[in-house]
Design a protein around this motif. Structure first.
Motif, short mmCIF file in Angstrom:
data_model
loop_
_atom_site.label_atom_id
_atom_site.label_comp_id
_atom_site.label_asym_id
_atom_site.label_seq_id
_atom_site.Cartn_x
_atom_site.Cartn_y
_atom_site.Cartn_z
N GLN A 86 -34.23 -11.73 7.36
CA GLN A 86 -34.96 -12.03 6.11
C GLN A 86 -33.99 -12.43 5.00
O GLN A 86 -32.82 -12.06 5.03
CB GLN A 86 -35.74 -10.80 5.67
CG GLN A 86 -36.90 -10.50 6.59
CD GLN A 86 -37.41 -9.09 6.42
OE1 GLN A 86 -36.85 -8.29 5.68
NE2 GLN A 86 -38.46 -8.78 7.15
N LEU A 87 -34.53 -13.14 4.01
CA LEU A 87 -33.70 -13.55 2.88
C LEU A 87 -33.39 -12.36 2.00
O LEU A 87 -34.27 -11.54 1.73
CB LEU A 87 -34.41 -14.61 2.04
CG LEU A 87 -34.72 -15.94 2.73
CD1 LEU A 87 -35.34 -16.91 1.74
CD2 LEU A 87 -33.47 -16.54 3.35
N VAL A 88 -32.14 -12.29 1.51
CA VAL A 88 -31.82 -11.23 0.55
C VAL A 88 -32.44 -11.64 -0.80
O VAL A 88 -32.67 -12.83 -1.04
CB VAL A 88 -30.29 -11.00 0.40
CG1 VAL A 88 -29.64 -10.78 1.74
CG2 VAL A 88 -29.63 -12.15 -0.31
N PRO A 89 -32.75 -10.69 -1.69
CA PRO A 89 -33.38 -11.05 -2.97
C PRO A 89 -32.55 -12.08 -3.73
O PRO A 89 -31.32 -11.99 -3.77
CB PRO A 89 -33.41 -9.71 -3.72
CG PRO A 89 -33.37 -8.67 -2.64
CD PRO A 89 -32.53 -9.24 -1.55
N TYR A 90 -33.26 -13.07 -4.32
CA TYR A 90 -32.54 -14.23 -4.86
C TYR A 90 -31.61 -13.89 -6.00
O TYR A 90 -30.58 -14.54 -6.19
CB TYR A 90 -33.52 -15.35 -5.23
CG TYR A 90 -34.18 -15.22 -6.57
CD1 TYR A 90 -35.39 -14.55 -6.71
CD2 TYR A 90 -33.60 -15.76 -7.71
CE1 TYR A 90 -36.00 -14.43 -7.93
CE2 TYR A 90 -34.20 -15.64 -8.95
CZ TYR A 90 -35.40 -14.97 -9.05
OH TYR A 90 -36.00 -14.85 -10.27
N VAL A 116 -25.89 -14.10 -7.89
CA VAL A 116 -24.66 -13.48 -8.42
C VAL A 116 -23.46 -14.00 -7.63
O VAL A 116 -22.42 -14.38 -8.20
CB VAL A 116 -24.73 -11.93 -8.31
CG1 VAL A 116 -23.39 -11.29 -8.63
CG2 VAL A 116 -25.82 -11.38 -9.22
N LEU A 117 -23.62 -14.08 -6.29
CA LEU A 117 -22.51 -14.54 -5.45
C LEU A 117 -22.18 -16.01 -5.73
O LEU A 117 -21.02 -16.41 -5.84
CB LEU A 117 -22.85 -14.39 -3.96
CG LEU A 117 -22.94 -12.96 -3.42
CD1 LEU A 117 -23.23 -12.99 -1.92
CD2 LEU A 117 -21.66 -12.20 -3.69
N ILE A 118 -23.22 -16.83 -5.85
CA ILE A 118 -23.00 -18.27 -6.10
C ILE A 118 -22.34 -18.49 -7.46
O ILE A 118 -21.40 -19.28 -7.59
CB ILE A 118 -24.36 -19.03 -6.09
CG1 ILE A 118 -24.87 -19.17 -4.67
CG2 ILE A 118 -24.25 -20.40 -6.74
CD1 ILE A 118 -24.15 -20.22 -3.86
N LYS A 119 -22.79 -17.75 -8.44
CA LYS A 119 -22.25 -17.89 -9.80
C LYS A 119 -20.75 -17.57 -9.80
O LYS A 119 -19.95 -18.29 -10.39
CB LYS A 119 -22.99 -16.90 -10.72
CG LYS A 119 -23.39 -17.49 -12.03
CD LYS A 119 -24.29 -16.51 -12.75
CE LYS A 119 -24.32 -16.83 -14.21
NZ LYS A 119 -25.28 -15.99 -14.93
N ALA A 159 -20.58 -2.51 -2.58
CA ALA A 159 -21.89 -1.98 -3.00
C ALA A 159 -22.98 -3.01 -2.73
O ALA A 159 -24.07 -2.69 -2.26
CB ALA A 159 -21.84 -1.62 -4.48
N MET A 160 -22.68 -4.31 -3.02
CA MET A 160 -23.66 -5.36 -2.77
C MET A 160 -23.92 -5.50 -1.27
O MET A 160 -25.06 -5.66 -0.84
CB MET A 160 -23.14 -6.71 -3.29
CG MET A 160 -23.29 -6.86 -4.76
SD MET A 160 -23.97 -8.47 -5.14
CE MET A 160 -22.53 -9.33 -5.57
N GLY A 161 -22.84 -5.44 -0.48
CA GLY A 161 -22.95 -5.57 0.97
C GLY A 161 -23.90 -4.53 1.55
O GLY A 161 -24.68 -4.83 2.47
N ARG A 162 -23.86 -3.32 1.02
CA ARG A 162 -24.75 -2.26 1.54
C ARG A 162 -26.21 -2.63 1.29
O ARG A 162 -27.08 -2.32 2.08
CB ARG A 162 -24.39 -0.92 0.89
CG ARG A 162 -23.20 -0.24 1.60
CD ARG A 162 -23.05 1.21 1.19
NE ARG A 162 -22.46 1.32 -0.14
CZ ARG A 162 -21.15 1.26 -0.38
NH1 ARG A 162 -20.31 1.09 0.61
NH2 ARG A 162 -20.68 1.37 -1.60
N LYS A 163 -26.46 -3.36 0.18
CA LYS A 163 -27.84 -3.77 -0.11
C LYS A 163 -28.28 -4.90 0.81
O LYS A 163 -29.44 -5.01 1.17
CB LYS A 163 -27.95 -4.26 -1.57
CG LYS A 163 -27.82 -3.16 -2.58
CD LYS A 163 -28.06 -3.71 -3.98
CE LYS A 163 -27.66 -2.69 -5.02
NZ LYS A 163 -27.28 -3.27 -6.29
N ALA A 190 -33.62 -21.10 -9.87
CA ALA A 190 -32.58 -20.29 -10.52
C ALA A 190 -31.26 -21.07 -10.56
O ALA A 190 -30.53 -21.02 -11.56
CB ALA A 190 -32.40 -18.97 -9.78
N PHE A 191 -30.97 -21.81 -9.48
CA PHE A 191 -29.70 -22.55 -9.46
C PHE A 191 -29.67 -23.60 -10.57
O PHE A 191 -28.62 -23.83 -11.18
CB PHE A 191 -29.46 -23.21 -8.10
CG PHE A 191 -28.08 -23.81 -8.01
CD1 PHE A 191 -27.00 -23.01 -7.70
CD2 PHE A 191 -27.87 -25.16 -8.31
CE1 PHE A 191 -25.71 -23.54 -7.68
CE2 PHE A 191 -26.59 -25.69 -8.29
CZ PHE A 191 -25.51 -24.88 -7.96
#
Ligand code: AMP
Length: 228
Positions: A63-67, A72-75, A50-54, A101-102
């Motif tokens: 372009q950068l995906v929304p931070y 979420v992926l890094i966490k 579902a995330m991949g589709r976004k 955020a990090f």
């Protein structure tokens, strides 16, 4: 383990500056895992989550995906047991929102900028070939695989990334100028920034990165030296 003991090294640079090439050998030298944000995003897209589709349309446009999504992926990755001592990050953070955020979930101890000119980037990008399975990068002239079109490490077929075209790279360079340059100021203020020359052999650049880490006043120089 307390967050203060985790060493997080991020490699920052323009597209094709060598972040992806340097991240894995660096992580090996420091005995910690490497984490590529671009690869995590591409894996989500490949696995049709579902995330991949976004994410897909952002990557296609350079372009950068929304931070909040990238965080979420890094966490998720930081929570894995092998990341408790530290990680080498490639491609994160790319803007100040991500950097800020990090710092709420971890702490970047070393931000290493790999410096190359935009002209060098354009030359490198046209010949770059990437392994979609293990993420190794090659260049048809500068760093060719032993067998043309085949990854030295895992034997998969190399691909020319669809975002490695001149048009998309121009957009990615713009994103670097607009979004990532402010990140350098952010880490300079935190006294975590080190800049190294990205032109040279893979081994030369690797050594420059290690020197920058060893010469830092931050904690990793102690255990980095122990791990050779
Ligand atoms: P890379 O593999 O690092 O060159 O990244 C490829 C593409 O993935 C970029 O052009 C962006 O679309 C996306 N991307 C990579 N890292 C990030 C990030 N930290 N935040 C948002 N988007 C990213």
């Amino acid at each position: 383990m307390k967050e203060s003991h985790r060493e997080v090294i991020t490699l920052i640079g323009k597209p094709a500056s060598g972040k992806g090439t340097q991240a894995e050998p660096l992580a090996k030298s420091l005995n910690i895992p490497f984490v590529s944000m671009g690869k995590m995003l591409r894996d989500e897209i490949k696995n049709k989550t579902a995330m991949g589709r976004k994410f897909a349309s952002y990557l296609a446009a350079g372009q950068l995906v929304p931070y909040k999504l990238s965080l979420v992926l890094i966490k998720r990755r930081l929570a894995k047991p092998d990341a408790q001592k530290g990680i080498v990050l490639d491609g994160f953070p790319r803007d100040v929102d991500q950097a800020r955020a990090f710092e709420t979930i971890g702490h970047i101890t070393h931000a290493i900028v790999i410096s190359v000119t935009e002209k060098e980037v354009m030359e490198r990008i046209t010949g770059r070939r990437c392994c979609p399975v293990c993420n190794r990068n090659f260049h048809i002239k500068i760093n060719p695989p032993k067998k043309p079109g085949i990854c030295d490490a895992c034997g998969s077929h190399l691909v020319h990334r669809s975002d490695d075209t001149a048009a998309v790279v121009k957009e990615r360079l713009k994103s670097y100028r607009d979004d990532t340059i402010p990140v350098l100021h952010f880490y300079r203020r935190l006294r975590a920034l080190r800049r190294i020359d990205g032109v040279g052999t893979i081994e030369e650049v690797h050594q420059r990165i290690l020197d920058a880490i060893y010469n830092s006043d931050k904690g990793i120089n102690r255990h980095a030296q122990r791990n050779g």
